[in-house]
Motif scaffolding. Structure first.
Motif, PDB file in Angstrom:
ATOM      1  N   ILE A 224       0.815  -1.216   0.000  1.00  0.00           N
ATOM      2  CA  ILE A 224       0.000   0.000   0.000  1.00  0.00           C
ATOM      3  C   ILE A 224       0.846   1.262   0.000  1.00  0.00           C
ATOM      4  CG2 ILE A 224      -1.775   1.283   1.263  1.00  0.00           C
ATOM      5  CD1 ILE A 224      -2.690  -1.458   2.406  1.00  0.00           C
ATOM      6  N   VAL A 225       1.925   1.292   0.775  1.00  0.00           N
ATOM      7  CA  VAL A 225       2.690   2.514   0.961  1.00  0.00           C
ATOM      8  C   VAL A 225       3.854   2.637  -0.018  1.00  0.00           C
ATOM      9  CG1 VAL A 225       4.200   3.723   2.600  1.00  0.00           C
ATOM     10  CG2 VAL A 225       1.998   2.853   3.353  1.00  0.00           C
ATOM     11  N   LEU A 289       8.632 -13.558  14.015  1.00  0.00           N
ATOM     12  CA  LEU A 289       7.616 -12.512  13.909  1.00  0.00           C
ATOM     13  C   LEU A 289       8.312 -11.173  13.713  1.00  0.00           C
ATOM     14  CD1 LEU A 289       4.715 -11.322  14.246  1.00  0.00           C
ATOM     15  CD2 LEU A 289       5.187 -11.245  16.719  1.00  0.00           C
ATOM     16  N   SER A 290       7.890 -10.422  12.713  1.00  0.00           N
ATOM     17  CA  SER A 290       8.434  -9.083  12.467  1.00  0.00           C
ATOM     18  C   SER A 290       7.281  -8.100  12.311  1.00  0.00           C
ATOM     19  CB  SER A 290       9.305  -9.065  11.203  1.00  0.00           C
ATOM     20  OG  SER A 290      10.452  -9.876  11.383  1.00  0.00           O
ATOM     21  N   LEU A 291       7.396  -6.956  13.016  1.00  0.00           N
ATOM     22  CA  LEU A 291       6.377  -5.916  13.008  1.00  0.00           C
ATOM     23  C   LEU A 291       7.012  -4.616  12.522  1.00  0.00           C
ATOM     24  CD1 LEU A 291       4.922  -6.682  16.549  1.00  0.00           C
ATOM     25  CD2 LEU A 291       4.023  -7.489  14.358  1.00  0.00           C
ATOM     26  N   GLY A 292       6.248  -3.793  11.835  1.00  0.00           N
ATOM     27  CA  GLY A 292       6.828  -2.578  11.293  1.00  0.00           C
ATOM     28  C   GLY A 292       5.862  -1.423  11.222  1.00  0.00           C
ATOM     29  N   LEU A 293       6.428  -0.219  11.090  1.00  0.00           N
ATOM     30  CA  LEU A 293       5.676   1.019  10.905  1.00  0.00           C
ATOM     31  C   LEU A 293       6.355   1.832   9.814  1.00  0.00           C
ATOM     32  CD1 LEU A 293       5.225   2.090  14.656  1.00  0.00           C
ATOM     33  CD2 LEU A 293       3.435   1.163  13.172  1.00  0.00           C
ATOM     34  N   ALA A 294       5.560   2.495   9.000  1.00  0.00           N
ATOM     35  CA  ALA A 294       6.093   3.370   7.960  1.00  0.00           C
ATOM     36  C   ALA A 294       5.288   4.658   7.926  1.00  0.00           C
ATOM     37  CB  ALA A 294       6.045   2.686   6.598  1.00  0.00           C
ATOM     38  N   ARG A 295       5.977   5.758   7.687  1.00  0.00           N
ATOM     39  CA  ARG A 295       5.319   7.050   7.529  1.00  0.00           C
ATOM     40  C   ARG A 295       5.956   7.761   6.339  1.00  0.00           C
ATOM     41  NH1 ARG A 295       4.526  11.889  12.071  1.00  0.00           N
ATOM     42  NH2 ARG A 295       2.715  12.837  11.057  1.00  0.00           N
ATOM     43  N   VAL A 296       5.157   8.019   5.316  1.00  0.00           N
ATOM     44  CA  VAL A 296       5.630   8.663   4.096  1.00  0.00           C
ATOM     45  C   VAL A 296       4.873   9.974   3.924  1.00  0.00           C
ATOM     46  CG1 VAL A 296       5.928   8.444   1.598  1.00  0.00           C
ATOM     47  CG2 VAL A 296       6.083   6.414   3.057  1.00  0.00           C
ATOM     48  N   GLN A 297       5.607  11.057   3.628  1.00  0.00           N
ATOM     49  CA  GLN A 297       4.990  12.364   3.460  1.00  0.00           C
ATOM     50  C   GLN A 297       5.483  13.045   2.203  1.00  0.00           C
ATOM     51  OE1 GLN A 297       6.048  12.737   7.648  1.00  0.00           O
ATOM     52  NE2 GLN A 297       4.375  14.203   7.848  1.00  0.00           N
ATOM     53  N   LEU A 298       4.567  13.696   1.500  1.00  0.00           N
ATOM     54  CA  LEU A 298       4.869  14.495   0.325  1.00  0.00           C
ATOM     55  C   LEU A 298       4.624  15.953   0.655  1.00  0.00           C
ATOM     56  CD1 LEU A 298       4.377  11.611  -0.934  1.00  0.00           C
ATOM     57  CD2 LEU A 298       3.628  12.799  -2.990  1.00  0.00           C
ATOM     58  N   LEU A 338       0.957   9.248   4.053  1.00  0.00           N
ATOM     59  CA  LEU A 338       0.436   7.904   4.221  1.00  0.00           C
ATOM     60  C   LEU A 338       1.207   7.269   5.367  1.00  0.00           C
ATOM     61  CD1 LEU A 338       0.330   8.478   0.950  1.00  0.00           C
ATOM     62  CD2 LEU A 338      -0.351   6.084   0.878  1.00  0.00           C
ATOM     63  N   ALA A 339       0.509   6.499   6.176  1.00  0.00           N
ATOM     64  CA  ALA A 339       1.159   5.788   7.272  1.00  0.00           C
ATOM     65  C   ALA A 339       0.597   4.372   7.316  1.00  0.00           C
ATOM     66  CB  ALA A 339       0.926   6.494   8.603  1.00  0.00           C
ATOM     67  N   SER A 340       1.440   3.420   7.684  1.00  0.00           N
ATOM     68  CA  SER A 340       0.963   2.036   7.753  1.00  0.00           C
ATOM     69  C   SER A 340       1.663   1.281   8.867  1.00  0.00           C
ATOM     70  CB  SER A 340       1.176   1.310   6.416  1.00  0.00           C
ATOM     71  OG  SER A 340       2.539   1.046   6.184  1.00  0.00           O
ATOM     72  N   ALA A 341       0.970   0.277   9.364  1.00  0.00           N
ATOM     73  CA  ALA A 341       1.524  -0.690  10.309  1.00  0.00           C
ATOM     74  C   ALA A 341       1.420  -2.057   9.644  1.00  0.00           C
ATOM     75  CB  ALA A 341       0.749  -0.669  11.627  1.00  0.00           C
ATOM     76  N   PHE A 342       2.435  -2.888   9.835  1.00  0.00           N
ATOM     77  CA  PHE A 342       2.430  -4.169   9.137  1.00  0.00           C
ATOM     78  C   PHE A 342       3.182  -5.215   9.935  1.00  0.00           C
ATOM     79  CE2 PHE A 342       5.193  -0.968   7.115  1.00  0.00           C
ATOM     80  CZ  PHE A 342       6.450  -1.424   7.500  1.00  0.00           C
ATOM     81  N   GLY A 343       2.981  -6.450   9.559  1.00  0.00           N
ATOM     82  CA  GLY A 343       3.646  -7.549  10.247  1.00  0.00           C
ATOM     83  C   GLY A 343       3.686  -8.796   9.391  1.00  0.00           C
ATOM     84  N   GLU A 357      -0.887  -5.747   6.316  1.00  0.00           N
ATOM     85  CA  GLU A 357      -0.561  -4.323   6.294  1.00  0.00           C
ATOM     86  C   GLU A 357      -1.852  -3.539   6.460  1.00  0.00           C
ATOM     87  OE1 GLU A 357       1.697  -0.853   3.645  1.00  0.00           O
ATOM     88  OE2 GLU A 357       1.208  -2.781   2.703  1.00  0.00           O
ATOM     89  N   TRP A 358      -1.833  -2.547   7.353  1.00  0.00           N
ATOM     90  CA  TRP A 358      -3.002  -1.682   7.589  1.00  0.00           C
ATOM     91  C   TRP A 358      -2.529  -0.234   7.479  1.00  0.00           C
ATOM     92  CZ3 TRP A 358      -4.326   2.022  11.319  1.00  0.00           C
ATOM     93  CH2 TRP A 358      -5.674   2.387  11.357  1.00  0.00           C
ATOM     94  N   ALA A 359      -3.190   0.552   6.650  1.00  0.00           N
ATOM     95  CA  ALA A 359      -2.703   1.892   6.342  1.00  0.00           C
ATOM     96  C   ALA A 359      -3.821   2.919   6.412  1.00  0.00           C
ATOM     97  CB  ALA A 359      -2.072   1.904   4.944  1.00  0.00           C
TER      98      ALA A 359
END
Length: 541
Positions: A224-225, A289-298, A338-343, A357-359
């Motif tokens: 998604i991101v 198990l791996s967990l993550g966060l992403a934050r993308v900005q324009l 856009l921001a997402s959490a995933f695992g 992934e949830w965004a």
């Protein structure tokens, strides 16, 4: 609440050493190293599947780049086919990258997925790349330029009432997204530095510049991101070289700053600044198990201040942004995020992995607002892979569901937001192609696939359903044409194979698609054929 914990985790990860295998994770005894030439290389898919049967060393696989990299095999389980060996001296080498040639044919309308620079228009499209990669101590590089061309035969467009180049502009979203229906009336040629990079690794810190494709999150068909649906954009980065040990687990982190290009199919093309912070964490007690966060900005490039280069320190709450930007409205109309959490959770004992992934694509005014309406602008991907070993063969089943739709009454005070769409030329695209999920704005997709891996390569196929532009249907099409035009939906059945013909690796795919009410115009079938020829990184024994 602010996003400083993400930034602190990033700084902490940079300061810590690379992790050694966890004491209780004895499944993989490293045996050899092999080379992978990015997302287009069949060995990229083989590595992820191999992890699920204990043939490849475990990795988080949540922060990925599309260039040259190395993977570790495990002694207990052999790979089904011989892979390209890594350079003999891992600290000092110069090696040729595969010469890769791809061809794609679409019979009726453009269709493609995760094909990077290539825009697969109607007719024949082609892509080529060749390059070198090397390392000298802490300094590594790759030079892998790409070129693509599309026959771009004529097909029926949705009229948008404009003339000149703008007649090819997206008819449903206009200037709110640089996502043209067609790249002009001629035969467009595209070129890019491709999967090239210059990188310095010191201790466990990596920094450099790159034009590689990036992939954030665990998705295989869609992300998604950040995905490889567009060409890689030029960016500078700093992050961890390898997962860093923080005792309670391991952490990877990456910060990047990029500059996007627009096409001539928007009225006033600009060059937005893209910034991103992405972090993943693997617990010590659950090493698979791996967990993550992403934050993308324009952000609009004009008048950028120093603070604008570090927007990931901003609050997630709109009401707190007034002090950041010095404005009374508590928002910045000249940015989009856009921001997402995933695992991802792998179970090699059973050959299974599940991922999510949830965004979201919009700030909330407060955390109370988020609790009341967490589904505002939400999108998500759910997926799994299951691998069974049948003698020397592996059988892989894969299923994935992605949903980018927003369900709310059309009279809602918050409107009906559409993913990747934004004013002020802040749409989520690069050179006219999406940076996120290839299925596009307001779409959803479902895929099931079955593949068999053996000594001679891989063979299999998939079924996929994609429904596109749902906001357009509910807001424009259905109110004006009740009962006459239905949802823009397609179903695809495809077969695919990877095999080795002497010195050449061959990958091909044949897909038959039927699309109901394409772009809300008419029903159309499409035949898509694709083939890739590659000279491998090194001769297999």
């Amino acid at each position: 609440m602010r996003s400083r914990p993400l930034a602190l985790a990033f700084v902490l990860a940079l300061s810590l050493p690379a992790v050694a295998p966890a004491a209780d994770d004895t499944r993989c005894t490293p045996a050899a190293t092999f080379a992978v030439d990015g997302f287009r290389d069949p060995a990229d898919d083989l590595a992820r599947v191999g992890e699920l049967v204990g043939a490849v060393a475990p990795e988080p696989r949540l922060i990925r780049r599309g260039g040259f990299r190395l993977e570790e095999t495990c002694a207990a389980v052999a790979l089904p086919w011989n892979v390209a060996p890594a350079p003999a001296d891992g600290e000092r080498f110069l090696t040729a990258l595969p010469a890769r040639l791809e061809g794609t044919f679409n019979s009726r309308f453009p269709e493609g997925a995760n094909d990077g620079l290539l825009w697969a228009g109607r007719g024949v499209s082609a892509f080529a790349t060749v390059g070198v990669a090397g390392r000298y101590g802490p300094l590594s590089f790759a030079l892998a330029p790409e070129v693509a061309v599309s026959q771009n035969r004529d097909f029926t467009l949705v009229p948008n009432g404009k003339t000149g180049d703008l007649r090819f502009q997206n008819a449903w979203y206009g200037d709110t997204i640089d996502y043209p229906q067609r790249f002009g009336a001629g035969t467009p040629t595209f070129w890019a530095p491709g999967q090239s990079y210059l990188r310095l690794d010191v201790w466990n810190v990596a920094a450099g510049v790159s034009t590689e494709n990036l992939w954030f999150g665990p998705g295989i068909r869609n992300s998604i991101v950040m995905s490889s649906a567009a060409a890689g954009f030029p960016h500078a980065f700093v992050g961890t070289s390898r997962p860093a040990d923080i005792w309670i687990g391991t952490v990877e982190a990456k910060v990047l700053w990029g500059r996007l290009d627009r096409t001539r199919y928007v009225t006033t093309p600009t060059h937005p600044l893209l910034t991103a912070l992405v972090v993943d964490y693997t617990p010590r007690w659950l090493p698979r198990l791996s967990l993550g966060l992403a934050r993308v900005q324009l952000q609009v490039w004009d008048d950028l201040r120093v603070r604008d280069w570090f927007p990931f320190f901003q609050s997630f709450e709109k009401k707190n942004l007034s002090s950041w930007y010095g404005g009374p409205q508590g928002d910045n109309p000249r940015d989009n995020q856009l921001a997402s959490a995933f695992g991802r959770w792998a179970f090699p004992e059973s050959g299974l992995e599940i991922y999510l992934e949830w965004a979201r694509e919009d700030h909330e005014n407060s955390w109370a607002g988020f609790i009341r309406e967490p589904d505002h602008t939400q999108a998500y991907t759910l997926g799994l892979q299951k691998v069974a070993r049948l003698g020397e063969r592996w059988v892989r089943f894969h299923a994935e569901y992605t949903d980018l739709q927003e369900f709310r009454p059309v009279t809602s005070s918050r409107g009906q937001p559409v993913y990747y769409i934004h004013g002020n030329d802040l749409s989520y695209t690069y050179q006219g192609q999406l940076l996120g999920a290839w299925i596009g704005p307001g779409a959803d997709s479902q895929l099931v696939a079955l593949d068999v891996f053996g000594k001679r390569g891989r063979i299999g196929g998939y079924l996929e359903r994609v429904r596109r532009n749902e906001p357009v249907f509910w807001l424009v099409i259905d109110p004006n044409n009740p009962g006459e035009i239905s949802h823009d939906t397609e179903v695809t059945a495809a077969v695919r194979q990877v095999f080795f013909a002497g010195p050449v690796d061959v990958s091909w795919e044949a897909a038959a698609t039927y699309r109901w009410d394409r772009d809300f115009l008419r029903n159309e079938p499409n035949l898509r054929l694709g083939v890739q020829l590659a000279m491998p990184l090194g001769r297999r024994p």
